[in-house]
Design a protein around this motif. Structure first.
Motif, PDB file in Angstrom:
ATOM      1  N   GLY A  45      52.089  37.111  37.646  1.00  0.00           N
ATOM      2  CA  GLY A  45      51.019  36.262  38.104  1.00  0.00           C
ATOM      3  C   GLY A  45      50.193  35.622  37.017  1.00  0.00           C
ATOM      4  N   SER A  46      50.423  36.005  35.778  1.00  0.00           N
ATOM      5  CA  SER A  46      49.795  35.381  34.607  1.00  0.00           C
ATOM      6  C   SER A  46      50.805  35.518  33.465  1.00  0.00           C
ATOM      7  CB  SER A  46      48.476  36.068  34.246  1.00  0.00           C
ATOM      8  OG  SER A  46      48.695  37.418  33.867  1.00  0.00           O
ATOM      9  N   PRO A  47      50.695  34.701  32.417  1.00  0.00           N
ATOM     10  CA  PRO A  47      51.714  34.762  31.360  1.00  0.00           C
ATOM     11  C   PRO A  47      51.912  36.154  30.765  1.00  0.00           C
ATOM     12  CG  PRO A  47      50.434  32.757  31.142  1.00  0.00           C
ATOM     13  CD  PRO A  47      49.766  33.560  32.213  1.00  0.00           C
ATOM     14  N   GLY A  48      50.827  36.828  30.424  1.00  0.00           N
ATOM     15  CA  GLY A  48      50.964  38.161  29.855  1.00  0.00           C
ATOM     16  C   GLY A  48      51.549  39.158  30.835  1.00  0.00           C
ATOM     17  N   ALA A  49      51.110  39.072  32.093  1.00  0.00           N
ATOM     18  CA  ALA A  49      51.613  39.990  33.109  1.00  0.00           C
ATOM     19  C   ALA A  49      53.093  39.761  33.393  1.00  0.00           C
ATOM     20  CB  ALA A  49      50.798  39.849  34.388  1.00  0.00           C
ATOM     21  N   GLU A  50      53.547  38.509  33.292  1.00  0.00           N
ATOM     22  CA  GLU A  50      54.966  38.230  33.499  1.00  0.00           C
ATOM     23  C   GLU A  50      55.814  38.860  32.392  1.00  0.00           C
ATOM     24  OE1 GLU A  50      56.652  36.867  35.985  1.00  0.00           O
ATOM     25  OE2 GLU A  50      54.901  36.381  37.205  1.00  0.00           O
ATOM     26  N   GLU A  51      55.283  38.901  31.183  1.00  0.00           N
ATOM     27  CA  GLU A  51      56.018  39.561  30.099  1.00  0.00           C
ATOM     28  C   GLU A  51      56.156  41.057  30.370  1.00  0.00           C
ATOM     29  OE1 GLU A  51      54.374  38.667  26.285  1.00  0.00           O
ATOM     30  OE2 GLU A  51      54.379  36.497  26.620  1.00  0.00           O
ATOM     31  N   LEU A  81      44.261  39.730  37.071  1.00  0.00           N
ATOM     32  CA  LEU A  81      42.950  39.626  37.701  1.00  0.00           C
ATOM     33  C   LEU A  81      42.059  38.653  36.941  1.00  0.00           C
ATOM     34  CD1 LEU A  81      41.279  41.056  40.046  1.00  0.00           C
ATOM     35  CD2 LEU A  81      40.352  42.504  38.227  1.00  0.00           C
ATOM     36  N   GLU A  82      42.017  38.803  35.616  1.00  0.00           N
ATOM     37  CA  GLU A  82      41.139  37.976  34.792  1.00  0.00           C
ATOM     38  C   GLU A  82      41.548  36.505  34.789  1.00  0.00           C
ATOM     39  OE1 GLU A  82      41.202  39.559  30.868  1.00  0.00           O
ATOM     40  OE2 GLU A  82      39.966  41.305  31.348  1.00  0.00           O
ATOM     41  N   ARG A  83      42.845  36.256  34.703  1.00  0.00           N
ATOM     42  CA  ARG A  83      43.320  34.900  34.437  1.00  0.00           C
ATOM     43  C   ARG A  83      43.711  34.111  35.686  1.00  0.00           C
ATOM     44  NH1 ARG A  83      44.132  34.236  28.992  1.00  0.00           N
ATOM     45  NH2 ARG A  83      44.067  36.143  27.761  1.00  0.00           N
ATOM     46  N   THR A  84      44.008  34.817  36.779  1.00  0.00           N
ATOM     47  CA  THR A  84      44.483  34.125  37.973  1.00  0.00           C
ATOM     48  C   THR A  84      43.625  34.411  39.198  1.00  0.00           C
ATOM     49  OG1 THR A  84      46.758  34.209  37.142  1.00  0.00           O
ATOM     50  CG2 THR A  84      46.470  33.789  39.500  1.00  0.00           C
ATOM     51  N   ILE A  85      43.459  35.688  39.545  1.00  0.00           N
ATOM     52  CA  ILE A  85      42.848  36.029  40.827  1.00  0.00           C
ATOM     53  C   ILE A  85      41.357  35.688  40.868  1.00  0.00           C
ATOM     54  CG2 ILE A  85      42.303  37.914  42.416  1.00  0.00           C
ATOM     55  CD1 ILE A  85      44.921  39.259  41.507  1.00  0.00           C
ATOM     56  N   LEU A  86      40.567  36.204  39.936  1.00  0.00           N
ATOM     57  CA  LEU A  86      39.127  35.989  39.984  1.00  0.00           C
ATOM     58  C   LEU A  86      38.737  34.514  39.842  1.00  0.00           C
ATOM     59  CD1 LEU A  86      37.684  39.089  38.101  1.00  0.00           C
ATOM     60  CD2 LEU A  86      37.796  38.672  40.567  1.00  0.00           C
ATOM     61  N   PRO A  87      39.351  33.743  38.929  1.00  0.00           N
ATOM     62  CA  PRO A  87      39.005  32.316  38.877  1.00  0.00           C
ATOM     63  C   PRO A  87      39.281  31.585  40.188  1.00  0.00           C
ATOM     64  CG  PRO A  87      40.095  32.967  36.846  1.00  0.00           C
ATOM     65  CD  PRO A  87      40.220  34.126  37.793  1.00  0.00           C
ATOM     66  N   ALA A  88      40.389  31.935  40.856  1.00  0.00           N
ATOM     67  CA  ALA A  88      40.708  31.288  42.136  1.00  0.00           C
ATOM     68  C   ALA A  88      39.700  31.665  43.212  1.00  0.00           C
ATOM     69  CB  ALA A  88      42.116  31.670  42.573  1.00  0.00           C
ATOM     70  N   LEU A  89      39.311  32.930  43.265  1.00  0.00           N
ATOM     71  CA  LEU A  89      38.324  33.355  44.253  1.00  0.00           C
ATOM     72  C   LEU A  89      36.977  32.686  44.001  1.00  0.00           C
ATOM     73  CD1 LEU A  89      39.150  37.170  44.534  1.00  0.00           C
ATOM     74  CD2 LEU A  89      39.754  35.355  46.152  1.00  0.00           C
ATOM     75  N   GLU A  90      36.613  32.526  42.747  1.00  0.00           N
ATOM     76  CA  GLU A  90      35.361  31.847  42.420  1.00  0.00           C
ATOM     77  C   GLU A  90      35.356  30.402  42.909  1.00  0.00           C
ATOM     78  OE1 GLU A  90      32.636  32.988  41.328  1.00  0.00           O
ATOM     79  OE2 GLU A  90      33.078  34.904  40.371  1.00  0.00           O
ATOM     80  N   ARG A  91      36.542  29.774  42.944  1.00  0.00           N
ATOM     81  CA  ARG A  91      36.640  28.402  43.446  1.00  0.00           C
ATOM     82  C   ARG A  91      36.640  28.348  44.966  1.00  0.00           C
ATOM     83  NH1 ARG A  91      41.131  28.356  39.962  1.00  0.00           N
ATOM     84  NH2 ARG A  91      42.530  28.088  41.760  1.00  0.00           N
ATOM     85  N   GLY A  92      36.746  29.496  45.615  1.00  0.00           N
ATOM     86  CA  GLY A  92      36.798  29.526  47.068  1.00  0.00           C
ATOM     87  C   GLY A  92      38.206  29.481  47.629  1.00  0.00           C
TER      88      GLY A  92
END
Length: 212
Positions: A45-51, A81-92
């Motif tokens: 779900g994020s570049p680092g997590a995919e690795e 969480l830091e790079r994908t999930i929380l930023p998306a939730l902040e946008r609604g």
């Protein structure tokens, strides 16, 4: 960790349950309805997590100890969480995640040793968030394993653990759905994808209305 007005949904289930298909269908339906949707997955779900995903899902089933897997999955989840999930939730946005921490509670916390307490402590320390809604696609373990083994691709490390693991996972997920009854919705996974999606919509009245 606070978030904006978004909605965080996770999909869980044994291998071959059809959860990934249903997650995609839900994302498509909500996008068509005009919602911003982020469809993502774990591990990944994020570049680092995919690795990290490549490290834990490929190779010999005994490549990592359960303790090492817990650390790897938590590291991937934190980056996700830091790079994908929380930023998306902040946008609604509506975030739909194919697996989240409940998978670690099952696969590493229960099936590969009595490590559930360690999983929960590490989750509380480093993640600190659960989905708003978790959709458990419940499936007969033998049918699920047959579906999983029929798929092509290299990421089959956990499927090779066999039917006994699938059976333990189903029991564990159902127990987890009772433990976290406030966020779990159990959806019967047998039948055609259209039929299962109808059940899924009925389990989400806040998104599709009570009569869906």
């Amino acid at each position: 960790m606070s978030a904006g007005t978004g909605l965080f949904l996770s999909f869980e289930g044994i291998d071959g349950s059809g959860k990934s298909t249903q997650a995609r269908r839900l994302a498509e339906a909500l996008t068509e309805a005009g919602r911003e949707v982020v469809l993502t997955r774990e591990p990944g779900g994020s570049p680092g997590a995919e690795e990290i995903r490549a490290l834990v899902l490929n190779g010999d089933p005994d490549r990592w100890s359960a303790e090492t897997e817990i650390l790897l999955f938590t590291a991937a989840r934190r980056d996700h969480l830091e790079r994908t999930i929380l930023p998306a939730l902040e946008r609604g946005a509506v975030v739909i995640c194919d697996r989240f921490a409940d998978s670690t509670r099952m696969y590493q916390g229960l099936s590969r040793g009595d490590l559930r307490a360690q999983v929960d402590r590490l989750h509380a320390l480093m993640i600190g968030r659960e989905p708003d809604i978790t959709l458990l696609i419940d499936m007969d373990p033998e049918e699920g394993l047959s579906r999983a083994l029929s798929r092509t691709g290299a990421e089959e490390r956990f499927e090779t653990f066999g039917l006994e693991l699938q059976q333990a996972m189903r029991r564990g997920y159902l127990e987890l759905s009772r433990e976290y009854a406030d966020r779990f919705r159990v959806v019967e996974g047998a039948g055609a994808p259209d039929v299962v999606f109808d059940r899924l919509q009925a389990a989400l009245p806040e998104l599709f209305g009570a009569s869906a």
